[in-house]
Design a protein around this motif. Structure first.
Motif, PDB file in Angstrom:
ATOM      1  N   TRP A 112       0.754  -1.230  -0.126  1.00 39.96           N
ATOM      2  CA  TRP A 112      -0.033  -0.149  -0.033  1.00 39.96           C
ATOM      3  C   TRP A 112       0.724   1.134  -0.070  1.00 39.96           C
ATOM      4  O   TRP A 112       1.869   1.298   0.388  1.00 39.96           O
ATOM      5  CB  TRP A 112      -0.832  -0.007   1.071  1.00 39.96           C
ATOM      6  N   GLU A 114       0.753   5.836  -0.016  1.00 41.55           N
ATOM      7  CA  GLU A 114      -0.143   7.032   0.215  1.00 41.55           C
ATOM      8  C   GLU A 114       0.335   8.043  -1.094  1.00 41.55           C
ATOM      9  O   GLU A 114       1.371   8.108  -1.443  1.00 41.55           O
ATOM     10  CB  GLU A 114      -0.162   7.622   1.642  1.00 41.55           C
ATOM     11  N   ASP A 115      -0.580   9.063  -1.214  1.00 41.51           N
ATOM     12  CA  ASP A 115      -0.533   9.949  -2.261  1.00 41.51           C
ATOM     13  C   ASP A 115       0.781  10.806  -1.965  1.00 41.51           C
ATOM     14  O   ASP A 115       1.313  11.437  -2.986  1.00 41.51           O
ATOM     15  CB  ASP A 115      -1.877  10.952  -2.229  1.00 41.51           C
ATOM     16  N   ASP A 117       3.699   9.699  -0.551  1.00 36.44           N
ATOM     17  CA  ASP A 117       4.810   8.988  -0.599  1.00 36.44           C
ATOM     18  C   ASP A 117       5.531   9.278  -1.830  1.00 36.44           C
ATOM     19  O   ASP A 117       5.208   9.927  -2.816  1.00 36.44           O
ATOM     20  CB  ASP A 117       4.138   7.243  -0.753  1.00 36.44           C
ATOM     21  N   GLN A 122       5.660   5.026  -5.131  1.00 40.32           N
ATOM     22  CA  GLN A 122       4.253   4.739  -5.649  1.00 40.32           C
ATOM     23  C   GLN A 122       4.547   4.072  -6.956  1.00 40.32           C
ATOM     24  O   GLN A 122       3.681   2.957  -7.152  1.00 40.32           O
ATOM     25  CB  GLN A 122       3.645   6.277  -5.780  1.00 40.32           C
TER      26      GLN A 122
END
Length: 197
Positions: A112, A114-115, A117, A122
């Protein structure tokens, strides 16, 4: 329950809602692989089908359409084949249980992100999530064949066509990997020849 088990159970129960028997004309089950807002963190499968009646209707209405395209090209599929009749996977609206299981497993596996990161992280995780979901869909189709779910629900074996509209070149490899060879002979007849072959 794992995400894989959820996908398997939900797909098998959805098949029971499909038209069955020879009179239905159902000749293929369709797996449209997609993701919510094209975000690899939220992959889902639109499970659907196509029928001989739809192919005949399309060929009658559009005489210039090639027979292979009318049968197998997702660009020509009716809503039952393109949009599917059941959405399963990481889609909060259509499959909240699948979304919960997928998120939990992606976190547990360290995939997973996050935006906010770093972009390279990503990209790396997005590719892994995408690859894993494609592999899961292939395995799901194989299991539906192996466990007899398709024959039980539809009265006979039919091919499962897997496609991702954002990676159209993968359609043949995915479908070949997901089905017994004898079920995809006609489908694979439309595969482009290798360059230089």
């Amino acid at each position: 329950m794992t995400f894989r088990q959820h996908m398997r159970q939900t797909a098998a129960s959805a098949l029971a809602e499909f038209p069955s028997g020879p009179e239905s004309g159902l000749y293929t089950v369709t797996f449209r692989i997609d993701s919510v807002d094209q975000d690899p963190r939220f992959p889902y499968l639109a499970l659907g089908y196509n029928t001989e009646h739809e192919v005949a209707r399309l060929l009658a209405e559009q005489a210039s359409t090639e027979p292979w395209d009318a049968r197998w090209n997702y660009a020509y599929f009716p809503p039952s084949g393109l949009e599917g009749v059941r959405i399963i996977g990481h889609d909060e609206e259509h499959d909240p249980r699948g979304a919960e299981l997928h998120r939990r497993e992606a976190h547990a596996d360290g995939l997973w992100y996050e935006d906010d990161d770093p972009e390279h992280l990503q990209d790396e995780r997005a590719e892994l999530l995408d690859t894993r979901f494609h592999e899961l869909c292939v395995d799901l189709a194989r299991q539906l064949h192996a466990d007899g779910d398709l024959v039980r629900a539809l009265g006979r074996p039919v091919p499962v066509v897997l496609y991702d509209m954002f990676a159209p070149d993968e359609m043949f490899a995915l479908t070949r990997a997901a089905n017994p060879p004898e079920l995809v002979v006609d489908f694979l007849s439309g595969e482009p020849a290798e360059p230089g072959a």
